[in-house]
Structure formats: C-alpha cells, structure tokens
Design a protein around this motif. Sequence first.
Motif, PDB file in Angstrom:
ATOM      1  N   ASN A  47      28.506  38.441  41.919  1.00 34.98           N
ATOM      2  CA  ASN A  47      28.624  37.433  42.666  1.00 34.98           C
ATOM      3  C   ASN A  47      29.093  36.125  42.334  1.00 34.98           C
ATOM      4  N   THR A  48      29.806  35.279  43.072  1.00 35.84           N
ATOM      5  CA  THR A  48      30.413  33.927  42.488  1.00 35.84           C
ATOM      6  C   THR A  48      29.723  33.244  41.975  1.00 35.84           C
ATOM      7  N   ASN A  49      28.210  33.185  42.060  1.00 34.28           N
ATOM      8  CA  ASN A  49      27.425  32.104  41.337  1.00 34.28           C
ATOM      9  C   ASN A  49      27.199  32.450  39.948  1.00 34.28           C
ATOM     10  N   GLU A  50      27.496  33.944  39.528  1.00 34.81           N
ATOM     11  CA  GLU A  50      27.433  33.948  38.193  1.00 34.81           C
ATOM     12  C   GLU A  50      28.671  33.706  37.275  1.00 34.81           C
ATOM     13  N   ILE A  51      29.895  33.537  38.080  1.00 36.23           N
ATOM     14  CA  ILE A  51      30.808  32.845  37.500  1.00 36.23           C
ATOM     15  C   ILE A  51      30.747  31.436  37.139  1.00 36.23           C
ATOM     16  N   SER A  52      30.057  30.882  38.303  1.00 38.90           N
ATOM     17  CA  SER A  52      29.607  29.313  38.042  1.00 38.90           C
ATOM     18  C   SER A  52      28.698  29.091  36.801  1.00 38.90           C
ATOM     19  N   ASP A  53      27.690  29.894  36.818  1.00 39.36           N
ATOM     20  CA  ASP A  53      26.800  30.020  35.756  1.00 39.36           C
ATOM     21  C   ASP A  53      27.534  30.100  34.216  1.00 39.36           C
ATOM     22  N   ILE A  54      28.463  30.934  34.164  1.00 37.69           N
ATOM     23  CA  ILE A  54      29.154  31.199  32.859  1.00 37.69           C
ATOM     24  C   ILE A  54      30.138  30.034  32.624  1.00 37.69           C
ATOM     25  N   ILE A  55      30.684  29.439  33.417  1.00 35.28           N
ATOM     26  CA  ILE A  55      31.422  28.154  33.365  1.00 35.28           C
ATOM     27  C   ILE A  55      30.734  27.189  32.967  1.00 35.28           C
ATOM     28  N   ASP A  56      29.440  27.045  33.491  1.00 38.35           N
ATOM     29  CA  ASP A  56      28.589  25.716  33.036  1.00 38.35           C
ATOM     30  C   ASP A  56      28.068  26.239  31.550  1.00 38.35           C
ATOM     31  N   GLU A  57      27.877  27.316  31.195  1.00 40.13           N
ATOM     32  CA  GLU A  57      27.511  27.607  29.910  1.00 40.13           C
ATOM     33  C   GLU A  57      28.404  27.570  29.007  1.00 40.13           C
ATOM     34  N   THR A  58      29.575  28.164  29.184  1.00 38.98           N
ATOM     35  CA  THR A  58      30.599  28.483  28.000  1.00 38.98           C
ATOM     36  C   THR A  58      31.921  27.773  28.219  1.00 38.98           C
ATOM     37  N   LYS A  59      32.314  27.525  29.460  1.00 32.13           N
ATOM     38  CA  LYS A  59      33.803  26.786  29.515  1.00 32.13           C
ATOM     39  C   LYS A  59      34.698  27.758  29.197  1.00 32.13           C
ATOM     40  N   ILE A  60      34.469  29.005  29.044  1.00 29.09           N
ATOM     41  CA  ILE A  60      35.504  29.796  28.844  1.00 29.09           C
ATOM     42  C   ILE A  60      35.455  31.124  29.600  1.00 29.09           C
ATOM     43  N   LEU A  61      36.508  31.742  30.021  1.00 26.37           N
ATOM     44  CA  LEU A  61      36.398  33.156  30.769  1.00 26.37           C
ATOM     45  C   LEU A  61      37.089  33.937  30.097  1.00 26.37           C
ATOM     46  N   GLU A  62      36.724  35.272  30.062  1.00 29.36           N
ATOM     47  CA  GLU A  62      37.454  36.479  29.561  1.00 29.36           C
ATOM     48  C   GLU A  62      36.998  37.507  30.365  1.00 29.36           C
ATOM     49  N   ALA A  63      38.191  37.921  31.365  1.00 31.95           N
ATOM     50  CA  ALA A  63      37.668  38.981  32.556  1.00 31.95           C
ATOM     51  C   ALA A  63      38.355  40.310  32.433  1.00 31.95           C
ATOM     52  N   LYS A  64      37.563  41.259  32.875  1.00 33.12           N
ATOM     53  CA  LYS A  64      38.251  42.580  32.964  1.00 33.12           C
ATOM     54  C   LYS A  64      37.744  43.091  34.476  1.00 33.12           C
ATOM     55  N   PHE A  65      39.075  43.729  35.000  1.00 29.18           N
ATOM     56  CA  PHE A  65      38.528  44.387  36.242  1.00 29.18           C
ATOM     57  C   PHE A  65      38.912  45.945  35.872  1.00 29.18           C
ATOM     58  N   VAL A  66      37.811  46.615  36.299  1.00 27.40           N
ATOM     59  CA  VAL A  66      38.098  47.984  36.321  1.00 27.40           C
ATOM     60  C   VAL A  66      37.753  48.768  37.449  1.00 27.40           C
ATOM     61  N   PHE A  67      38.863  49.572  37.936  1.00 30.78           N
ATOM     62  CA  PHE A  67      38.952  50.024  39.164  1.00 30.78           C
ATOM     63  C   PHE A  67      39.118  51.702  39.068  1.00 30.78           C
ATOM     64  N   THR A  68      38.490  52.180  39.940  1.00 32.74           N
ATOM     65  CA  THR A  68      38.320  54.047  39.965  1.00 32.74           C
ATOM     66  C   THR A  68      38.725  54.407  41.478  1.00 32.74           C
ATOM     67  N   GLN A  69      39.145  55.741  41.124  1.00 35.93           N
ATOM     68  CA  GLN A  69      39.402  56.403  42.350  1.00 35.93           C
ATOM     69  C   GLN A  69      38.991  57.855  41.851  1.00 35.93           C
ATOM     70  N   CYS A  70      37.869  58.670  42.583  1.00 28.31           N
ATOM     71  CA  CYS A  70      37.416  59.777  42.240  1.00 28.31           C
ATOM     72  C   CYS A  70      37.684  60.879  43.292  1.00 28.31           C
ATOM     73  N   LYS A  71      37.985  61.872  42.981  1.00 25.67           N
ATOM     74  CA  LYS A  71      38.309  63.116  43.888  1.00 25.67           C
ATOM     75  C   LYS A  71      37.811  64.426  43.553  1.00 25.67           C
ATOM     76  N   THR A  72      36.942  64.813  44.444  1.00 33.23           N
ATOM     77  CA  THR A  72      36.422  65.941  44.015  1.00 33.23           C
ATOM     78  C   THR A  72      37.388  67.541  44.271  1.00 33.23           C
ATOM     79  N   SER A  73      38.400  67.125  45.208  1.00 31.47           N
ATOM     80  CA  SER A  73      39.157  68.333  45.792  1.00 31.47           C
ATOM     81  C   SER A  73      39.769  69.202  44.525  1.00 31.47           C
ATOM     82  N   PRO A  74      39.991  70.159  44.619  1.00 33.23           N
ATOM     83  CA  PRO A  74      40.679  71.207  43.497  1.00 33.23           C
ATOM     84  C   PRO A  74      42.030  71.089  43.133  1.00 33.23           C
ATOM     85  N   LYS A  75      42.680  70.602  44.290  1.00 34.21           N
ATOM     86  CA  LYS A  75      44.079  69.829  44.073  1.00 34.21           C
ATOM     87  C   LYS A  75      44.263  68.463  43.586  1.00 34.21           C
ATOM     88  N   PHE A  76      45.242  68.226  42.708  1.00 34.43           N
ATOM     89  CA  PHE A  76      45.465  66.966  42.289  1.00 34.43           C
ATOM     90  C   PHE A  76      46.596  66.253  43.216  1.00 34.43           C
TER      91      PHE A  76
END
Length: 170
Positions: free
Chosen positions: A71-100
């Motif tokens: 949530n966004t409150n956690e960003i505010s807490d990190i900013i208050d604590e460290t004043k530095i942000l290092e961010a990573k975004f991880v996206f997934t798409q998962c398929k079970t079908s036998p055809k790619f």
Amino acid sequence: MDRVTKNLVSDFLKKFELKSKDDSYDFERFANYSVLKNMFNNDFQVDEISTEKNQGIDGIAIIVNNQFITNTNEISDIIDETKILEAKFVFTQCKTSPKFEGSEIGNMFFTIKDFFSETPQLPMTEEVKTKFAIKEELFKNFQLMTKGNPDVFMYYISLGKWQDDADRKS
C-alpha cells in the motif's frame, strides 16, 4: 498440466496451507511465488501478488528498499525513514495451456506499458489499482530514486512449447 508440475503445485499449496481453486489459478500462485522468491528472499504473502482477472498480467510485485510493498502508506514510511527509494516492479503472466501463444506475450507487454502510462486506458482490477497507486506514489517521489529508474522484470511462465508460430525464428 503435466504430472510433475501438478505435484509441485500440490506440494506448494500444502506447504502454505492454501485452498485449491482450480488448476490455472493454483499454477498462477505457484509461479508467482517461485519467481518472486527467487528474486526476493524476504517474507511476503503469495496472494498479494495476484492481479486476479486482470488482462495481460497475472501478478505484480513492487519491492522498495528490499521491502514487499502492499500500500502507499508503506512508501511514506520508507521515505520518512530513509529518504532514498530503490524500486523493482515484477510482472508475471502464467499460462497452463499446452500451446505457447506468442500473441499473449505481446498482450502482456501492452498491458505493462499501459500500467506505466500517466493515463492508462485498460480496465484494472482492484488489485492492480492498488499497485498503480503505489507506482504513482513512487513516481511522485522520483527525486529520491538516487540510483535511477526502477528496475522492471517481466516473466511469462508457460507450460506450453513454442512451436508452429509463424513469427518464430529458428
């Protein structure tokens, strides 16, 4: 789903005491967990990665200063604590079908590009709206990203084999 994968997913559900919903959703949770755990060794709740029935992406994880953000409150807490942000975004798409499906990868890229736009056009589930708000909060504080742009990781996880695709290069 093949027998080996089915057993891995079943063991995963037992280990984390998760109720089975259906093969596709169970595989999605297993794949999301596996990808994120490989990149990020801190604790997180596997269901907090899911985007539910969002177009083009099945999972989004946002990691800031090596913390899984929900949530966004956690960003505010990190900013208050460290004043530095290092961010990573991880996206997934998962398929079970036998055809790619190569077109599914394109859909994933299109959806991620829309997610990062200032005015997204695609509908978003509530889960994605929450992640979008986190992204907006991070970008509002971009000056604190002293190491530059966030890292973006995209994983397309499929049980299918890439074959008979006209665009496939040998």
